[in-house]
Design a protein around this motif. Structure first.
Motif, PDB file in Angstrom:
ATOM      1  N   TRP A   1       0.831  -1.203   0.000  1.00 23.35           N
ATOM      2  CA  TRP A   1       0.000   0.000   0.000  1.00 23.35           C
ATOM      3  C   TRP A   1       0.868   1.257   0.000  1.00 23.35           C
ATOM      4  N   ILE A   2       0.466   2.242  -0.811  1.00 25.20           N
ATOM      5  CA  ILE A   2       1.136   3.533  -0.866  1.00 25.20           C
ATOM      6  C   ILE A   2       0.093   4.620  -0.634  1.00 25.20           C
TER       7      ILE A   2
ATOM      8  N   LEU B   1      -7.804  26.468  -4.615  1.00 26.19           N
ATOM      9  CA  LEU B   1      -7.328  25.554  -3.580  1.00 26.19           C
ATOM     10  C   LEU B   1      -7.763  24.146  -3.928  1.00 26.19           C
ATOM     11  N   ASN B   2      -6.840  23.213  -3.797  1.00 25.68           N
ATOM     12  CA  ASN B   2      -7.126  21.819  -4.096  1.00 25.68           C
ATOM     13  C   ASN B   2      -6.388  20.921  -3.112  1.00 25.68           C
ATOM     14  N   GLY B   3      -7.000  19.821  -2.708  1.00 23.18           N
ATOM     15  CA  GLY B   3      -6.342  18.898  -1.793  1.00 23.18           C
ATOM     16  C   GLY B   3      -7.029  17.549  -1.792  1.00 23.18           C
ATOM     17  N   GLY B   4      -6.323  16.551  -1.243  1.00 24.97           N
ATOM     18  CA  GLY B   4      -6.936  15.235  -1.208  1.00 24.97           C
ATOM     19  C   GLY B   4      -6.016  14.166  -0.653  1.00 24.97           C
ATOM     20  N   LEU B   5      -6.459  12.933  -0.803  1.00 21.24           N
ATOM     21  CA  LEU B   5      -5.757  11.754  -0.287  1.00 21.24           C
ATOM     22  C   LEU B   5      -5.862  10.651  -1.326  1.00 21.24           C
ATOM     23  N   THR B   6      -4.761   9.917  -1.549  1.00 20.12           N
ATOM     24  CA  THR B   6      -4.789   8.746  -2.425  1.00 20.12           C
ATOM     25  C   THR B   6      -4.210   7.550  -1.693  1.00 20.12           C
ATOM     26  N   ALA B   7      -4.760   6.388  -1.980  1.00 20.93           N
ATOM     27  CA  ALA B   7      -4.248   5.123  -1.454  1.00 20.93           C
ATOM     28  C   ALA B   7      -4.213   4.134  -2.621  1.00 20.93           C
ATOM     29  N   ASN B   8      -3.042   3.566  -2.881  1.00 18.03           N
ATOM     30  CA  ASN B   8      -2.866   2.675  -4.033  1.00 18.03           C
ATOM     31  C   ASN B   8      -2.162   1.393  -3.622  1.00 18.03           C
ATOM     32  N   LYS B   9      -2.610   0.301  -4.219  1.00 21.09           N
ATOM     33  CA  LYS B   9      -1.937  -0.988  -4.053  1.00 21.09           C
ATOM     34  C   LYS B   9      -1.872  -1.662  -5.404  1.00 21.09           C
ATOM     35  N   THR B  10      -0.667  -2.024  -5.844  1.00 23.21           N
ATOM     36  CA  THR B  10      -0.485  -2.666  -7.136  1.00 23.21           C
ATOM     37  C   THR B  10       0.400  -3.890  -6.986  1.00 23.21           C
TER      38      THR B  10
ATOM     39  N   GLU C   1       1.014  -8.056  -9.040  1.00 23.47           N
ATOM     40  CA  GLU C   1       0.803  -8.727 -10.308  1.00 23.47           C
ATOM     41  C   GLU C   1      -0.655  -9.152 -10.481  1.00 23.47           C
ATOM     42  N   ASP C   2      -1.329  -9.434  -9.371  1.00 25.95           N
ATOM     43  CA  ASP C   2      -2.704  -9.943  -9.437  1.00 25.95           C
ATOM     44  C   ASP C   2      -3.772  -8.873  -9.234  1.00 25.95           C
ATOM     45  N   TRP C   3      -3.440  -7.818  -8.468  1.00 24.95           N
ATOM     46  CA  TRP C   3      -4.449  -6.828  -8.109  1.00 24.95           C
ATOM     47  C   TRP C   3      -3.949  -5.411  -8.344  1.00 24.95           C
ATOM     48  N   LYS C   4      -4.908  -4.533  -8.678  1.00 28.25           N
ATOM     49  CA  LYS C   4      -4.650  -3.101  -8.760  1.00 28.25           C
ATOM     50  C   LYS C   4      -5.803  -2.391  -8.056  1.00 28.25           C
ATOM     51  N   ILE C   5      -5.483  -1.645  -7.006  1.00 27.85           N
ATOM     52  CA  ILE C   5      -6.506  -0.947  -6.221  1.00 27.85           C
ATOM     53  C   ILE C   5      -6.100   0.511  -6.072  1.00 27.85           C
ATOM     54  N   ASN C   6      -6.959   1.417  -6.503  1.00 24.37           N
ATOM     55  CA  ASN C   6      -6.721   2.855  -6.381  1.00 24.37           C
ATOM     56  C   ASN C   6      -7.910   3.509  -5.680  1.00 24.37           C
ATOM     57  N   PHE C   7      -7.626   4.317  -4.675  1.00 23.22           N
ATOM     58  CA  PHE C   7      -8.676   5.050  -3.970  1.00 23.22           C
ATOM     59  C   PHE C   7      -8.244   6.507  -3.846  1.00 23.22           C
ATOM     60  N   THR C   8      -9.150   7.429  -4.213  1.00 25.72           N
ATOM     61  CA  THR C   8      -8.816   8.856  -4.198  1.00 25.72           C
ATOM     62  C   THR C   8      -9.967   9.663  -3.619  1.00 25.72           C
ATOM     63  N   VAL C   9      -9.642  10.601  -2.731  1.00 27.08           N
ATOM     64  CA  VAL C   9     -10.590  11.585  -2.224  1.00 27.08           C
ATOM     65  C   VAL C   9     -10.034  12.956  -2.568  1.00 27.08           C
TER      66      VAL C   9
ATOM     67  N   SER D   1     -15.066  14.820  -4.536  1.00 25.31           N
ATOM     68  CA  SER D   1     -15.220  13.514  -5.159  1.00 25.31           C
ATOM     69  C   SER D   1     -14.477  12.444  -4.382  1.00 25.31           C
ATOM     70  N   ALA D   2     -14.943  11.209  -4.519  1.00 25.80           N
ATOM     71  CA  ALA D   2     -14.271  10.029  -3.991  1.00 25.80           C
ATOM     72  C   ALA D   2     -14.391   8.935  -5.047  1.00 25.80           C
ATOM     73  N   ASP D   3     -13.275   8.313  -5.392  1.00 23.25           N
ATOM     74  CA  ASP D   3     -13.253   7.320  -6.464  1.00 23.25           C
ATOM     75  C   ASP D   3     -12.497   6.070  -6.015  1.00 23.25           C
ATOM     76  N   LEU D   4     -13.025   4.927  -6.420  1.00 24.67           N
ATOM     77  CA  LEU D   4     -12.408   3.641  -6.095  1.00 24.67           C
ATOM     78  C   LEU D   4     -12.317   2.801  -7.363  1.00 24.67           C
ATOM     79  N   LEU D   5     -11.152   2.220  -7.614  1.00 30.23           N
ATOM     80  CA  LEU D   5     -10.941   1.326  -8.750  1.00 30.23           C
ATOM     81  C   LEU D   5     -10.325   0.030  -8.247  1.00 30.23           C
ATOM     82  N   ILE D   6     -10.915  -1.103  -8.627  1.00 34.67           N
ATOM     83  CA  ILE D   6     -10.387  -2.422  -8.275  1.00 34.67           C
ATOM     84  C   ILE D   6     -10.296  -3.263  -9.539  1.00 34.67           C
ATOM     85  N   VAL D   7      -9.106  -3.797  -9.821  1.00 36.81           N
ATOM     86  CA  VAL D   7      -8.885  -4.596 -11.023  1.00 36.81           C
ATOM     87  C   VAL D   7      -8.209  -5.908 -10.647  1.00 36.81           C
TER      88      VAL D   7
END
Length: 437
Positions: free
Chosen positions: A177-178, A198-207, A209-217, A241-247
């Protein structure tokens, strides 16, 4: 008698001097030809001991020239012994993977190779470019080894002196996790104009070989004020906005997953928009070749709920809809340049006339020696703006782009051409007065 002798002697000397002067241009030409021939022979002998290298795609070209002095850098790929293509893509930890593709030419025709270098997300720029050059040198050694001057090179190995480095614990306590927290702003103004963003947020990513997960606020705020004589107008827009991607990786050509998002925007007339999109993707090429070849087809099915700030043109304050989309995208990076083409289409199931279609393409092409052409364009056909406010917009809001406006199309394009000529070889780096360049 004495005068005749003097005149005769003078004429003889004058004729001699004139003959010598007439011979000077001939001697200079002969000398020039001899020097040129010697220089050409020396150059030819030198070129037998050095590689002609063409580098395509690196932002560190000046640094590379300073560190690699055993090659000659050429401006035209057709003149090179080795054509080196450097491409990048992001790693799961937030770093950068460099792919170094070596294409042998001339006497090295058919001798190709590919090396990888990964720059950690915590690397400084100096560490990144130093590591890249180290791998670049290693890739060139197999070509240099076939040159007459290869015996001038010496290969060494720096073994770690600290035994603890050899026994380093590689256990990842973060489990791949990053996390990133960010904020940025800018402001500018003058007597008749002021702007603050003004802009701000948080990201959490995990990549893996089998999974790719991105979360952004993310959240943003923009304030603008205009003042001219007695006219004063101010406006503000904001979005969250809040976005979640799971692959999930299924095979080397297939992937499955989905995306979910929650969104609000004063510009787009949304108090709330929430959606979930299961999706599947197929890639013609193996994903392992994604740095140079990519042809994907992506299908998504999206149920979404919308709660509007103002009543829409269709007298809706909220609604639940189902839509689908299809995207085809091609990316190729070759010796002659690069090309990208993509087609995106979507529609709502309750009314198929509510649809959109976007086509975009970019091309960077090396036509002939020194001549390059770059093209970019996109075109959108828009028939699905269900969110437009029935209230419309004031002239001031139209001019300052405060609200999304009705349109049936959008487009953007650019074209550029360049031609460079002159010295084929230039290994010199001079960083003086860069600020004024």
């Amino acid at each position: 008698m004495r005068n005749r002798f003097f005149a005769s002697g003078y004429l003889t000397q004058k004729n001699t001097v004139m003959k010598i002067l007439n011979l000077i241009p001939v001697l200079m030409i002969l000398f020039s030809c001899k020097v040129h021939a010697q220089s050409g022979n020396d150059s030819s002998n030198m070129k037998n001991n050095r590689l002609d290298l063409f580098i395509d795609g690196s932002e560190y070209i000046a640094y590379i020239k300073q560190q690699l002095t055993f090659v000659d850098y050429v401006r035209d790929r057709h003149l090179a012994d080795v054509h080196l293509l450097i491409t990048t893509q992001n790693t799961g930890s937030g770093g950068t993977e460099y792919s170094l593709v070596y294409w042998g030419q001339k006497k090295f025709e058919g001798k190709n190779d590919t090396l990888k270098y990964v720059a950690n997300t915590n690397n400084t720029e100096e560490e990144t470019r130093k590591g890249l050059v180290q791998i670049l040198k290693m890739g060139l050694m197999s070509y240099v080894a076939q040159l007459p001057g290869a015996d001038a090179f010496e290969i060494s190995f720096n073994s770690p002196t600290d035994s603890s480095l050899l026994l380093m614990d590689t256990t990842d306590k973060w489990n791949s996790w990053i996390f990133t927290v960010y904020a940025n702003s800018y402001f500018n103004g003058e007597q008749s104009y002021q702007n603050f963003y003004l802009n701000g947020g948080l990201t959490a990513n995990k990549t893996t070989e089998d999974w790719k997960i991105n979360f952004t606020v993310n959240g943003s705020y923009n304030y603008t004020k205009y003042a001219y004589d007695d006219f004063v107008y101010s406006s503000e827009t904001q979005s969250r906005s809040a976005d979640l991607l799971i692959v999930k990786s299924l095979t080397d050509h297939w992937s499955a997953g989905g995306a979910a998002s929650v969104y609000s925007s004063t510009y787009s007339n949304y108090d709330l928009k929430a959606s979930i999109s299961p999706a599947i993707e197929w890639n013609l090429y193996p994903y392992s070749k994604s740095t140079s070849h990519l042809f994907t087809m992506l299908y998504t099915l999206t149920p979404s709920y919308s709660n509007y700030t103002d009543s829409t043109l269709y007298n809706k304050t909220e609604e639940l809809l189902l839509s689908q989309s299809f995207t085809a995208s091609l990316d190729l990076i070759e010796k002659w340049g690069s090309i990208n083409m993509s087609v995106y289409g979507s529609n709502y199931f309750h009314d198929f006339s509510k649809n959109s279609l976007y086509v975009s393409s970019s091309l960077n092409l090396r036509i002939v020696k020194g001549l390059e052409l770059s093209l970019y364009g996109n075109l959108g056909l828009v028939h699905d703006q269900l969110n437009l406010s029935k209230e419309g917009a004031t002239p001031e809001e139209v001019l300052t782009r405060q609200h999304e406006l009705s349109t049936n199309f959008s487009y953007y394009g650019s074209i550029g051409i360049s031609y460079n000529f002159g010295s084929t070889y230039n290994n010199v780096v001079n960083a003086r007065f860069n600020f004024l360049n």
